[in-house]
Enzyme design. Structure first.
Site, PDB file in Angstrom:
ATOM      1  N   CYS A  25      43.613  17.882   5.885  1.00  0.00           N
ATOM      2  CA  CYS A  25      41.991  18.257   5.775  1.00  0.00           C
ATOM      3  C   CYS A  25      42.035  19.781   5.172  1.00  0.00           C
ATOM      4  O   CYS A  25      41.009  20.268   4.872  1.00  0.00           O
ATOM      5  CB  CYS A  25      41.966  18.416   7.454  1.00  0.00           C
ATOM      6  N   HIS A  76      25.730  15.863  -1.591  1.00  0.00           N
ATOM      7  CA  HIS A  76      26.514  15.825  -2.826  1.00  0.00           C
ATOM      8  C   HIS A  76      26.760  17.639  -3.120  1.00  0.00           C
ATOM      9  O   HIS A  76      26.787  17.903  -4.345  1.00  0.00           O
ATOM     10  CB  HIS A  76      25.841  15.198  -3.942  1.00  0.00           C
ATOM     11  N   GLU A 118      32.087  12.887  11.066  1.00  0.00           N
ATOM     12  CA  GLU A 118      32.529  12.631   9.761  1.00  0.00           C
ATOM     13  C   GLU A 118      33.171  11.323   9.691  1.00  0.00           C
ATOM     14  O   GLU A 118      33.444  10.966   8.715  1.00  0.00           O
ATOM     15  CB  GLU A 118      34.035  13.896   9.560  1.00  0.00           C
TER      16      GLU A 118
END
Length: 129
Positions: A25, A76, A118
């Site tokens: 991560c 994005h 997530e």
């Protein structure tokens, strides 16, 4: 006293890394984030899009983060480049950022709860009493 709750859920795609994280991560990677926002009030309101006091909060206002980053949302983007200083890119801090930014556009008495995921199995939730 009456109480209304509206809840909306949406997704956006973004990349990030967790600063100083010892593991995968800590490298740039992406997620399709799922966001669930609940707004609660005892008084209905007008909105930027509707002049009549007939809603808790406009869904369009609650879903601002779904917009493309070039239109003021988070879709994005690279979160590390968009979130202001003081917000890390963990799900917990993304939930707080979305909460803080959304709360500024709503009447003060509306209570918010923001959950961010997530992955399908893991959620972080933020609300402020």
């Amino acid at each position: 006293m009456p109480k209304w709750t509206v809840t909306t859920e949406f997704t956006f795609n973004a990349a990030h890394w967790i600063r100083d994280y010892d593991g995968p991560c800590g490298r740039m990677h992406g997620h399709t984030y799922t966001v669930r926002i609940s707004a609660i009030t005892s008084q209905l309101h007008a909105s930027e899009f509707c002049p009549h006091p007939v809603m808790v909060a406009d869904f369009r206002t609650l879903k601002w983060a779904k917009k493309d980053v070039l239109k003021g949302g988070l879709d994005h983007c690279v979160l590390n480049e968009v979130l202001p200083e003081g917000y890390e890119t963990t799900a917990e801090m993304i939930a707080k950022y979305i909460y803080d930014k959304t709360k500024k556009d709503l009447p003060a008495e509306i209570k918010l709860k923001v959950a961010v995921s997530e992955t399908p199995n893991s959620w972080a939730e933020y609300e402020d009493d």
